[in-house]
Scaffold this motif. Structure first.
Motif, PDB file in Angstrom:
ATOM      1  N   VAL A  59       0.851  -1.185   0.000  1.00 57.52           N
ATOM      2  CA  VAL A  59       0.000   0.000   0.000  1.00 57.52           C
ATOM      3  C   VAL A  59       0.892   1.242   0.000  1.00 57.52           C
ATOM      4  O   VAL A  59       1.737   1.417   0.880  1.00 57.52           O
ATOM      5  CB  VAL A  59      -0.929   0.015   1.233  1.00 57.52           C
ATOM      6  N   SER A  60       0.721   2.108  -1.028  1.00 58.28           N
ATOM      7  CA  SER A  60       1.547   3.309  -1.131  1.00 58.28           C
ATOM      8  C   SER A  60       0.766   4.593  -0.902  1.00 58.28           C
ATOM      9  O   SER A  60       1.333   5.605  -0.500  1.00 58.28           O
ATOM     10  CB  SER A  60       2.215   3.379  -2.511  1.00 58.28           C
ATOM     11  N   ARG A  61      -0.568   4.558  -1.125  1.00 55.97           N
ATOM     12  CA  ARG A  61      -1.339   5.790  -0.950  1.00 55.97           C
ATOM     13  C   ARG A  61      -2.826   5.461  -0.931  1.00 55.97           C
ATOM     14  O   ARG A  61      -3.275   4.499  -1.557  1.00 55.97           O
ATOM     15  CB  ARG A  61      -1.037   6.766  -2.096  1.00 55.97           C
ATOM     16  N   PHE A  62      -3.606   6.268  -0.192  1.00 54.47           N
ATOM     17  CA  PHE A  62      -5.053   6.156  -0.171  1.00 54.47           C
ATOM     18  C   PHE A  62      -5.640   7.213  -1.101  1.00 54.47           C
ATOM     19  O   PHE A  62      -5.287   8.392  -1.014  1.00 54.47           O
ATOM     20  CB  PHE A  62      -5.597   6.330   1.249  1.00 54.47           C
ATOM     21  N   LEU A  63      -6.536   6.792  -2.003  1.00 58.50           N
ATOM     22  CA  LEU A  63      -7.116   7.672  -3.004  1.00 58.50           C
ATOM     23  C   LEU A  63      -8.578   7.926  -2.686  1.00 58.50           C
ATOM     24  O   LEU A  63      -9.209   7.168  -1.929  1.00 58.50           O
ATOM     25  CB  LEU A  63      -6.986   7.032  -4.401  1.00 58.50           C
ATOM     26  N   PRO A  64      -9.165   8.982  -3.263  1.00 55.94           N
ATOM     27  CA  PRO A  64     -10.600   9.230  -3.063  1.00 55.94           C
ATOM     28  C   PRO A  64     -11.438   8.092  -3.646  1.00 55.94           C
ATOM     29  O   PRO A  64     -10.982   7.308  -4.487  1.00 55.94           O
ATOM     30  CB  PRO A  64     -10.825  10.549  -3.824  1.00 55.94           C
ATOM     31  N   GLY A  65     -12.696   8.023  -3.215  1.00 54.12           N
ATOM     32  CA  GLY A  65     -13.612   7.033  -3.773  1.00 54.12           C
ATOM     33  C   GLY A  65     -13.341   5.619  -3.326  1.00 54.12           C
ATOM     34  O   GLY A  65     -13.515   4.679  -4.094  1.00 54.12           O
ATOM     35  N   ASN A  66     -12.826   5.447  -2.101  1.00 53.25           N
ATOM     36  CA  ASN A  66     -12.581   4.114  -1.568  1.00 53.25           C
ATOM     37  C   ASN A  66     -11.557   3.343  -2.406  1.00 53.25           C
ATOM     38  O   ASN A  66     -11.619   2.113  -2.507  1.00 53.25           O
ATOM     39  CB  ASN A  66     -13.891   3.313  -1.462  1.00 53.25           C
ATOM     40  N   MET A  67     -10.632   4.064  -3.037  1.00 49.49           N
ATOM     41  CA  MET A  67      -9.579   3.438  -3.835  1.00 49.49           C
ATOM     42  C   MET A  67      -8.261   3.482  -3.065  1.00 49.49           C
ATOM     43  O   MET A  67      -8.016   4.385  -2.249  1.00 49.49           O
ATOM     44  CB  MET A  67      -9.407   4.173  -5.169  1.00 49.49           C
ATOM     45  N   ILE A  68      -7.434   2.492  -3.311  1.00 47.13           N
ATOM     46  CA  ILE A  68      -6.108   2.410  -2.695  1.00 47.13           C
ATOM     47  C   ILE A  68      -5.082   2.191  -3.800  1.00 47.13           C
ATOM     48  O   ILE A  68      -5.279   1.359  -4.689  1.00 47.13           O
ATOM     49  CB  ILE A  68      -6.038   1.257  -1.677  1.00 47.13           C
ATOM     50  N   GLU A  69      -3.991   2.944  -3.739  1.00 49.92           N
ATOM     51  CA  GLU A  69      -2.901   2.763  -4.687  1.00 49.92           C
ATOM     52  C   GLU A  69      -1.896   1.777  -4.106  1.00 49.92           C
ATOM     53  O   GLU A  69      -1.427   1.972  -2.978  1.00 49.92           O
ATOM     54  CB  GLU A  69      -2.225   4.092  -4.971  1.00 49.92           C
ATOM     55  N   ILE A  70      -1.588   0.713  -4.858  1.00 46.89           N
ATOM     56  CA  ILE A  70      -0.597  -0.253  -4.397  1.00 46.89           C
ATOM     57  C   ILE A  70       0.552  -0.308  -5.383  1.00 46.89           C
ATOM     58  O   ILE A  70       0.386  -0.067  -6.584  1.00 46.89           O
ATOM     59  CB  ILE A  70      -1.205  -1.664  -4.211  1.00 46.89           C
TER      60      ILE A  70
END
Length: 342
Positions: A18-29
């Motif tokens: 996990v590298s970042r939390f994005l808007p809209g319940n999305m997660i950047e991995i």
């Protein structure tokens, strides 16, 4: 679920961090080779500590080292590098490389100007680099913000089991200079990937011993980015900086896999295919900008929306994009984006 946690996709074989939390319940991995993709939180599951330990040998996020036979003699005493590896033509990842036969306990941080005019230090990472290993940091450094890159500070010790000389701790500051940084692209040791690097211990003797009366090590003066060097680098033609092709692309580019790989995807994973689409997008957009095109349209389809989301994220921070919008729905439906170039 926190930044740095290892996760895997429910409907695919990919695993990442996990590298970042994005808007809209999305997660950047971040998956293999530093590639980052947005994923719905509901499509991810954490990797348990037991499972993580079993998969440690195949984990690309731990320091990688080449197994070397043990030997009483020290074969290499110099080879500590800061390396910047391009993720694309606009961003770099930072690596600390130990290409010596010593273990290297270290602390890495950044120095930048504070609000009151002083210098602020921000710690990034600390750990122990085994011989012939590297550690990748999670931060991405943008080419467009090169002039604002901080001064990197590396503090390190030298350790080798058994009898060896006592070595002076390494304290090194590095400030990238535009006049030299982009001219020295090379193959990074240990990583064996192309990138830019600076050797931190090149000016210290391998057998240098700490004198009995040694106090704090004398810190080397940081390199300074001179305004005239940065201006000269920015005024260079685009082809000289990046070596990209300037062939004028078509005004409409189809990013569907069947168009990019007419003979089929073969054994490529979904992550490989998404990377191919994004690389094609990046190269084509830069060629369009270099050729002075007014606009260009990319057909990305609807699908899960992952490709569209990633394209729009990159376009929103691109310095040469005036604006972007959904292309004509009568012609392309909801699966295309039109970009107007500055």
């Amino acid at each position: 679920m926190n930044i740095g946690d290892r996760v895997r996709l429910l409907r695919a074989k990919e695993q990442g961090v996990v590298s970042r939390f994005l808007p809209g319940n999305m997660i950047e991995i971040e998956i293999e080779d530093g590639f980052r993709i947005p994923v719905l939180r509901s499509e991810l599951v954490p990797v348990s500590p037991v499972e993580s330990e079993r998969l440690l040998k195949n984990n690309p996020y731990e320091p990688q080292k080449t197994v070397t036979p043990s030997a009483p003699a020290i074969l290499a005493s110099q080879g500590i590098y800061l390396a910047f590896v391009p993720v694309n033509d606009r961003e770099y990842t930072l690596h600390l490389i130990n290409n010596t036969d010593w273990e290297f306990p270290y602390a890495l941080g950044e120095e930048s100007a504070g609000a009151s005019g002083g210098v602020q230090f921000h710690g990034l990472h600390a750990g122990v680099l085994k011989a012939r290993s590297q550690q990748k940091m999670n931060d991405l450094y943008a080419h467009a913000k090169f002039e604002n890159w901080p001064t990197f500070v590396v503090q390190g010790l030298w350790f080798r089991a058994g009898k060896s000389s006592l070595r002076v701790p390494l304290v090194k500051r590095f400030k990238a200079r535009a006049a030299t940084f982009f001219k020295n692209k090379t193959t990074i040791p240990v990583l064996n990937q192309p990138g830019f690097q600076t050797q931190l211990d090149a000016d210290s003797a391998p057998d240098q011993q700490a004198p009995p009366s040694a106090g704090k090590p004398v810190a080397a003066k940081p390199h300074v980015v001179r305004p005239e060097d940065l201006k000269a680098e920015m005024l260079k033609p685009k082809t000289e900086q990046s070596g990209l092709s300037v062939e004028k692309p078509s005004s409409v580019i189809d990013l569907h896999i069947e168009e990019l790989l007419p003979s089929g995807p073969g054994k490529r994973t979904p992550a490989d295919l998404l990377k191919l689409q994004l690389d094609t997008f990046e190269k084509t957009l830069e060629n369009a900008i270099a050729n002075g095109m007014h606009d260009i349209t990319f057909i990305h389809g609807v699908g899960s929306g992952a490709l569209r989301t990633e394209l729009h994220k990159r376009l929103s921070r691109h310095p040469n994009v005036r604006f972007f919008e959904d292309a004509q729905k009568q012609k392309f439906g909801y699966g295309a984006t039109k970009i107007t170039i500055k």
